[in-house]
Motif scaffolding. Structure first.
Motif: not given
Length: 228
Positions: A72-83
Protein backbone atom coordinates in the motif's frame (compact mmCIF):
# COMPACT_ATOMS: atom_id res chain seq x y z
CA UNK A 1 -3.02 11.08 -18.03
CA UNK A 2 -3.52 12.21 -14.43
CA UNK A 3 -4.39 9.71 -11.73
CA UNK A 4 -6.25 11.34 -8.85
CA UNK A 5 -5.55 10.06 -5.31
CA UNK A 6 -8.38 7.90 -3.99
CA UNK A 7 -10.23 9.38 -0.96
CA UNK A 8 -10.28 7.33 2.24
CA UNK A 9 -12.17 8.49 5.34
CA UNK A 10 -10.86 7.31 8.70
CA UNK A 11 -12.61 8.06 11.98
CA UNK A 12 -11.19 7.20 15.40
CA UNK A 13 -13.55 6.21 18.19
CA UNK A 14 -14.50 8.37 21.17
CA UNK A 15 -14.57 7.35 24.83
CA UNK A 16 -15.22 8.64 28.34
CA UNK A 17 -14.81 7.60 31.98
CA UNK A 18 -14.43 8.94 35.50
CA UNK A 19 -10.92 9.76 36.64
CA UNK A 20 -9.10 6.65 37.87
CA UNK A 21 -5.45 7.64 37.45
CA UNK A 22 -4.99 5.60 34.29
CA UNK A 23 -4.93 6.87 30.69
CA UNK A 24 -8.12 6.60 28.66
CA UNK A 25 -7.53 5.25 25.16
CA UNK A 26 -9.64 3.77 22.39
CA UNK A 27 -7.73 2.08 19.57
CA UNK A 28 -10.55 1.70 17.11
CA UNK A 29 -10.76 3.26 13.65
CA UNK A 30 -13.77 3.14 11.36
CA UNK A 31 -12.98 3.18 7.65
CA UNK A 32 -15.49 4.85 5.37
CA UNK A 33 -17.42 2.40 3.24
CA UNK A 34 -15.63 1.65 0.01
CA UNK A 35 -17.40 2.82 -3.13
CA UNK A 36 -16.47 3.04 -6.76
CA UNK A 37 -13.87 5.78 -6.25
CA UNK A 38 -13.40 5.84 -2.47
CA UNK A 39 -11.97 3.62 0.26
CA UNK A 40 -9.04 1.26 0.20
CA UNK A 41 -8.44 -0.66 -2.97
CA UNK A 42 -9.02 -4.39 -2.50
CA UNK A 43 -6.00 -5.99 -0.84
CA UNK A 44 -4.64 -2.68 0.41
CA UNK A 45 -5.07 -0.83 3.68
CA UNK A 46 -3.29 0.29 6.82
CA UNK A 47 -2.88 -0.24 10.51
CA UNK A 48 -3.05 2.60 13.02
CA UNK A 49 -0.73 3.94 15.69
CA UNK A 50 -2.54 5.95 18.33
CA UNK A 51 -1.15 8.96 20.14
CA UNK A 52 -4.52 9.95 21.60
CA UNK A 53 -4.68 9.52 25.38
CA UNK A 54 -6.42 11.35 28.23
CA UNK A 55 -5.31 10.78 31.83
CA UNK A 56 -6.53 13.77 33.84
CA UNK A 57 -9.93 15.44 33.89
CA UNK A 58 -10.61 17.06 30.52
CA UNK A 59 -10.95 16.17 26.84
CA UNK A 60 -8.57 15.65 23.93
CA UNK A 61 -8.56 14.27 20.40
CA UNK A 62 -8.09 10.57 19.83
CA UNK A 63 -5.27 11.17 17.35
CA UNK A 64 -3.63 8.43 15.30
CA UNK A 65 -1.25 7.84 12.42
CA UNK A 66 -1.62 5.47 9.44
CA UNK A 67 0.95 2.75 8.87
CA UNK A 68 0.49 1.32 5.36
CA UNK A 69 0.23 -2.40 4.89
CA UNK A 70 2.70 -4.09 2.60
CA UNK A 71 1.89 -3.17 -0.99
CA UNK A 72 0.00 0.00 0.00
CA UNK A 73 1.37 3.39 -1.02
CA UNK A 74 -0.34 6.14 0.93
CA UNK A 75 0.59 8.65 -1.79
CA UNK A 76 -2.11 7.01 -3.87
CA UNK A 77 -4.74 8.00 -1.30
CA UNK A 78 -6.26 11.17 0.02
CA UNK A 79 -6.54 10.35 3.72
CA UNK A 80 -9.32 12.23 5.51
CA UNK A 81 -9.10 11.81 9.27
CA UNK A 82 -11.77 12.56 11.83
CA UNK A 83 -10.62 12.27 15.41
CA UNK A 84 -12.94 11.09 18.15
CA UNK A 85 -12.88 12.68 21.61
CA UNK A 86 -11.48 11.16 24.80
CA UNK A 87 -13.09 12.60 27.94
CA UNK A 88 -12.21 12.07 31.61
CA UNK A 89 -14.67 13.43 34.18
CA UNK A 90 -14.41 14.19 37.92
CA UNK A 91 -14.91 11.30 40.30
CA UNK A 92 -18.31 11.06 41.95
CA UNK A 93 -16.62 9.52 45.02
CA UNK A 94 -13.24 11.03 45.82
CA UNK A 95 -10.26 8.84 46.62
CA UNK A 96 -9.27 8.98 50.30
CA UNK A 97 -5.72 9.67 51.49
CA UNK A 98 -4.80 9.82 55.19
CA UNK A 99 -1.65 11.61 56.30
CA UNK A 100 -0.07 10.73 59.64
CA UNK A 101 2.22 13.40 61.09
CA UNK A 102 5.25 12.16 62.98
CA UNK A 103 4.83 11.74 66.73
CA UNK A 104 7.63 11.71 69.26
CA UNK A 105 8.15 10.91 72.93
CA UNK A 106 11.20 12.19 74.77
CA UNK A 107 12.32 12.70 78.36
CA UNK A 108 12.42 16.19 79.82
CA UNK A 109 15.91 17.61 80.12
CA UNK A 110 15.27 21.35 80.17
CA UNK A 111 15.95 21.91 76.46
CA UNK A 112 13.45 22.51 73.68
CA UNK A 113 12.25 19.41 71.85
CA UNK A 114 10.55 19.24 68.47
CA UNK A 115 9.01 16.91 65.95
CA UNK A 116 8.11 17.62 62.34
CA UNK A 117 7.09 16.05 59.05
CA UNK A 118 4.91 13.08 58.12
CA UNK A 119 5.36 9.33 58.18
CA UNK A 120 4.94 9.36 54.40
CA UNK A 121 3.74 11.73 51.69
CA UNK A 122 3.67 9.11 48.94
CA UNK A 123 0.68 6.86 48.38
CA UNK A 124 -0.45 4.19 45.96
CA UNK A 125 -4.12 4.35 45.01
CA UNK A 126 -5.71 2.01 42.47
CA UNK A 127 -2.28 1.04 41.17
CA UNK A 128 -1.08 4.62 40.64
CA UNK A 129 1.42 6.56 42.76
CA UNK A 130 0.67 10.01 44.18
CA UNK A 131 2.58 12.53 46.28
CA UNK A 132 1.08 15.09 48.65
CA UNK A 133 2.72 18.51 48.70
CA UNK A 134 2.04 21.87 50.31
CA UNK A 135 1.77 20.83 53.97
CA UNK A 136 4.03 21.21 56.98
CA UNK A 137 3.65 19.59 60.41
CA UNK A 138 5.47 20.62 63.58
CA UNK A 139 5.30 20.70 67.37
CA UNK A 140 7.76 22.24 69.83
CA UNK A 141 7.97 22.26 73.59
CA UNK A 142 10.33 22.46 76.55
CA UNK A 143 8.30 21.62 79.64
CA UNK A 144 6.94 18.16 80.37
CA UNK A 145 3.55 17.61 78.78
CA UNK A 146 1.86 16.91 75.46
CA UNK A 147 2.03 19.24 72.46
CA UNK A 148 -0.28 18.64 69.49
CA UNK A 149 1.42 18.57 66.12
CA UNK A 150 0.05 21.46 64.09
CA UNK A 151 -0.45 20.99 60.36
CA UNK A 152 -0.51 24.03 58.13
CA UNK A 153 -0.73 24.74 54.43
CA UNK A 154 -2.93 23.49 51.61
CA UNK A 155 -2.72 19.87 50.48
CA UNK A 156 -1.89 19.41 46.80
CA UNK A 157 -1.99 15.90 45.31
CA UNK A 158 0.40 15.29 42.41
CA UNK A 159 0.38 12.23 40.14
CA UNK A 160 3.46 10.46 38.79
CA UNK A 161 3.44 12.70 35.70
CA UNK A 162 3.44 15.89 37.77
CA UNK A 163 -0.24 16.68 37.22
CA UNK A 164 -2.26 18.40 39.96
CA UNK A 165 -5.15 16.00 40.68
CA UNK A 166 -6.16 17.40 44.07
CA UNK A 167 -9.83 17.66 43.10
CA UNK A 168 -10.06 13.89 42.85
CA UNK A 169 -9.01 13.31 46.47
CA UNK A 170 -10.05 13.96 50.03
CA UNK A 171 -6.98 14.35 52.23
CA UNK A 172 -7.48 13.38 55.88
CA UNK A 173 -4.97 14.10 58.64
CA UNK A 174 -4.52 12.01 61.79
CA UNK A 175 -3.75 13.55 65.16
CA UNK A 176 -0.17 13.44 66.40
CA UNK A 177 1.72 14.86 69.36
CA UNK A 178 5.06 15.59 70.89
CA UNK A 179 5.23 14.09 74.37
CA UNK A 180 7.81 15.30 76.86
CA UNK A 181 7.88 12.92 79.80
CA UNK A 182 8.90 14.21 83.21
CA UNK A 183 12.19 12.60 84.28
CA UNK A 184 12.62 10.88 87.66
CA UNK A 185 12.26 13.39 90.45
CA UNK A 186 15.31 14.26 92.45
CA UNK A 187 16.74 11.44 94.45
CA UNK A 188 14.95 10.96 97.74
CA UNK A 189 16.82 10.97 101.00
CA UNK A 190 16.18 7.23 101.25
CA UNK A 191 18.65 6.78 98.37
CA UNK A 192 21.32 8.96 99.92
CA UNK A 193 23.96 7.70 102.36
CA UNK A 194 22.39 7.96 105.80
CA UNK A 195 25.23 9.82 107.44
CA UNK A 196 25.62 13.30 108.70
CA UNK A 197 23.03 15.83 107.52
CA UNK A 198 21.56 13.26 105.14
CA UNK A 199 20.74 10.94 108.01
CA UNK A 200 19.11 13.78 109.89
CA UNK A 201 16.90 14.72 106.93
CA UNK A 202 15.99 11.10 106.34
CA UNK A 203 14.94 10.74 109.92
CA UNK A 204 12.68 13.77 109.49
CA UNK A 205 11.11 12.23 106.39
CA UNK A 206 12.31 15.04 104.14
CA UNK A 207 13.41 14.24 100.57
CA UNK A 208 16.26 16.24 99.10
CA UNK A 209 19.06 16.39 96.62
CA UNK A 210 22.63 16.58 97.80
CA UNK A 211 24.73 18.88 95.68
CA UNK A 212 28.39 18.88 96.48
CA UNK A 213 29.55 22.26 97.68
CA UNK A 214 33.00 22.25 99.15
CA UNK A 215 33.14 20.04 102.19
CA UNK A 216 29.42 20.37 102.96
CA UNK A 217 26.16 19.57 101.07
CA UNK A 218 23.16 21.68 100.06
CA UNK A 219 19.68 20.11 100.09
CA UNK A 220 16.66 21.35 98.19
CA UNK A 221 13.21 20.05 98.93
CA UNK A 222 11.16 19.37 95.79
CA UNK A 223 7.72 17.97 95.09
CA UNK A 224 7.54 14.91 92.86
CA UNK A 225 5.62 15.56 89.64
CA UNK A 226 3.82 12.83 87.75
CA UNK A 227 3.12 13.39 84.03
CA UNK A 228 0.84 11.18 81.98
Amino acid sequence: MEITPRPVTLTSASGSKEYDGKPLTNHKVTVGEAARDTGWVDGQGATYSFTGSQKIVGSSENAFECIPNEGTNLDNYQINKTYGTLTVTDRSEKYQITLTPNSKSVTYDGTEKSVSGFETLEFEVNGSTYTVEGLTAEARGTDAGEYPVKVSGQAVVIDSDGNDVTDQFTVNIDDAKLTIVGGDSDKSASNLPHTGDSAALYAMGICGVAIAAGAGAHFTSRKRNNYK
